[in-house]
Design a protein around this motif. Sequence first.
Motif, PDB file in Angstrom:
ATOM      1  N   ASN A   1       0.836  -1.197   0.000  1.00  0.00           N
ATOM      2  CA  ASN A   1       0.000   0.000   0.000  1.00  0.00           C
ATOM      3  C   ASN A   1       0.875   1.254   0.000  1.00  0.00           C
ATOM      4  O   ASN A   1       2.103   1.171  -0.142  1.00  0.00           O
ATOM      5  N   TYR A   2       0.265   2.374   0.174  1.00  0.00           N
ATOM      6  CA  TYR A   2       0.967   3.665   0.148  1.00  0.00           C
ATOM      7  C   TYR A   2       2.154   3.679   1.104  1.00  0.00           C
ATOM      8  O   TYR A   2       3.257   4.116   0.755  1.00  0.00           O
TER       9      TYR A   2
ATOM     10  N   TRP B   1       5.257   1.790  -0.158  1.00  0.00           N
ATOM     11  CA  TRP B   1       6.071   2.506  -1.146  1.00  0.00           C
ATOM     12  C   TRP B   1       6.940   3.556  -0.468  1.00  0.00           C
ATOM     13  O   TRP B   1       8.133   3.680  -0.769  1.00  0.00           O
ATOM     14  N   VAL B   2       6.331   4.335   0.440  1.00  0.00           N
ATOM     15  CA  VAL B   2       7.080   5.390   1.123  1.00  0.00           C
ATOM     16  C   VAL B   2       8.197   4.790   1.983  1.00  0.00           C
ATOM     17  O   VAL B   2       9.248   5.402   2.166  1.00  0.00           O
TER      18      VAL B   2
ATOM     19  N   ALA C   1       3.033   1.171  -8.479  1.00  0.00           N
ATOM     20  CA  ALA C   1       2.193   2.077  -7.693  1.00  0.00           C
ATOM     21  C   ALA C   1       1.163   2.761  -8.591  1.00  0.00           C
ATOM     22  O   ALA C   1      -0.015   2.900  -8.231  1.00  0.00           O
TER      23      ALA C   1
ATOM     24  N   ILE D   1      -2.322   4.070  -6.809  1.00  0.00           N
ATOM     25  CA  ILE D   1      -1.873   4.770  -5.603  1.00  0.00           C
ATOM     26  C   ILE D   1      -1.686   6.246  -5.936  1.00  0.00           C
ATOM     27  O   ILE D   1      -1.003   6.601  -6.902  1.00  0.00           O
ATOM     28  N   GLU D   2      -2.294   7.112  -5.154  1.00  0.00           N
ATOM     29  CA  GLU D   2      -2.165   8.546  -5.399  1.00  0.00           C
ATOM     30  C   GLU D   2      -0.732   8.993  -5.117  1.00  0.00           C
ATOM     31  O   GLU D   2      -0.195   8.761  -4.036  1.00  0.00           O
ATOM     32  N   ILE D   3      -0.107   9.637  -6.082  1.00  0.00           N
ATOM     33  CA  ILE D   3       1.252  10.145  -5.886  1.00  0.00           C
ATOM     34  C   ILE D   3       1.143  11.588  -5.410  1.00  0.00           C
ATOM     35  O   ILE D   3       1.109  12.536  -6.197  1.00  0.00           O
ATOM     36  N   ASP D   4       1.053  11.741  -4.085  1.00  0.00           N
ATOM     37  CA  ASP D   4       0.937  13.064  -3.486  1.00  0.00           C
ATOM     38  C   ASP D   4       2.326  13.653  -3.263  1.00  0.00           C
ATOM     39  O   ASP D   4       3.326  13.137  -3.763  1.00  0.00           O
TER      40      ASP D   4
ATOM     41  N   LEU E   1       4.779  10.949  -1.368  1.00  0.00           N
ATOM     42  CA  LEU E   1       5.233   9.868  -2.241  1.00  0.00           C
ATOM     43  C   LEU E   1       5.977  10.429  -3.452  1.00  0.00           C
ATOM     44  O   LEU E   1       6.985   9.861  -3.896  1.00  0.00           O
TER      45      LEU E   1
END
Length: 643
Positions: free
Chosen positions: A270-271, A274-275, A297, A302-305, A308
Amino acid sequence: MNSTVYAPAAAAPPARHHPSSLFPQIARCRSMADLKQVHARMIKTGEVQDPLAAAEILRFCALSGRRDLRYARAVFARMPRPNCFSWNTIIRALAESDGDALQQLEALVLFREMVRDGDVEPNGFTFPSVLKACARLGRVEEGRQVHGMVAKRGLDGDEFVLSNLVRMYVLCGAMDDAYVLFDERIVRSGGAGKETNLRRQEGDVVLWNVMVDGYVRMGDLKAARDLFDKMPQRSVVSWNVMISGYAQHGLFMEAVEMFREMQMGDVCANYVTWVSVLPAISRLGALELGKWVHLYAEKKGIEIDDVLGSALLDMYSKCGSIEKALQVFEALPKESPKTWNAIIGGLAMHGRAKDALDYFSRMERSGVTPSDVAYIAALTACSHAGLVEEGRSFFNHMTNVVGLEPRIEHYGCMVDMLGRAGLLDEAEELLQNMPMEPDDVILKALLGACKMHGNVEMGKRIARQLMKLSPNDSGSYVALSNMFASQGNWEGVSDIRLKMKEMDIRKDPGCSWIELDGAIHEFLVEDEAHPRAEEIHSMLEEVTSKLRSLGYSPDTTQVLLNFDEEQKESTLHYHSEKIAVAFGLISTRPGTPIRIAKNLRICDDCHAAMKLISRVYERPITVRDRKRFHHFQDGFCSCGDFW
């Protein structure tokens, strides 16, 4: 990811009916202003005297997304006889507040009043909030007292209460107490895998996660891994805790291997995954794996905010692909300083000082106020390019115009910049006049500059200061030993080595990594453990022969040991980055770029050799050392021999 270890959340209490449906006028409120109007009408009509109505008013202003804790306190204070729901609401709001510690302390004070008054008995929803306050404050003694109350009321078998008890002990660093509770629960229940009740299984998984996280927080990765391996059931949180734990503690290979193992199971990343894994990938320079993570991702939606996105920018920059980092940056929203900081820092790391400063100006023009981190990136760019006047200008603008208080990192950049430029006296004066005590990073920067410019006396002075500050750090001892060696003072070298031996201080070995076909290969100095060691050795001999034909001679002044010339040349021959390059040459097609990551600063001899290797073998070679990137091509380096 921010520099903190991911903490697993406590299990949520079972959903219970509350009276919101009885007061639709409260449920319809969209702001505190709406709520205050409803509250005023209830006071006027006397409806607020209904304990359920008062409790629902309190719930909105204490726990909703539009909360106002000051108003909630006032509402609670005017309740003549608050019920258990109301006590739990205000205690929970204060315990879970992101404000200062005074609010958690207030939660404990209110709990004490609740118990002392005796009108309302605490229940299974009271204690988790109280324990959370104890955990946040690190008040283990108060936590033990609460534990006693929990046991007295027979609530220590409640999954929600128990998980918060264990978590309290973990966050207070009392792992022995946490383990006693954990062990009793797991032994008594026969383990989550044998438990038939689904909710009970989930509660046990939370306990396992909390314990693993506790050992990670204490830096005991072995205990954490042992417990992780014994888990009968794992959630994505379980994997994330181990991956981030390894990465946070510098065990980057282990973090990546854990991530690979996770991919082979049935738990989806999940998010947070990745982080957590991207910093480890960055440090290893595993570009292909980083690209795969990025694509995966995106595929998973997955939202790349900004968080991330910044991690991706950092990964591409540190893996040597600054062009890809620039592509990612252009696709990201530009409102957050995080993304600007990441790209400016990446450009600085690659020696592209002009571009870094241009992006700094672009950030200002876009309306984003530069943070202190942005100034660190800009000053780093100036340092790596020898732009002393520009660096002074940025530092003065930050302090005198913008009004930002310089942190030690800013002073560190300035000392590094001045030292690299040979302005050692000015660098030392700045260090002595800082409003804070110097740390090991800033002292090492000046020490490195002393070595670079041959100022032995200042170097010895700084090295001794560093030894007092960090008595177990090998860097200062090695640097002082090298200072003595450069003067031919072998007695001084012997004394330093003996002291290191007595204190069991060991020099950090040179280590380099190279990624091929998705696999990361690690090489140490004089490493012969690789399966292809013989082929690597043959290639090293070929490389040395070809370089000598061009007039290359090993710079044996870099070997500050009392060896003869032949021994010194042999030592240089087997530096880890040279071994990695030789492996890259025998493992890839002609013309293929070679990318290497190294844990220490590249030495002068290896730097000179890499320039020639890039020309002789017509290979672009990228080496990321502890400080920056070196892009070697056609016999030249991107640093312009200024590093």
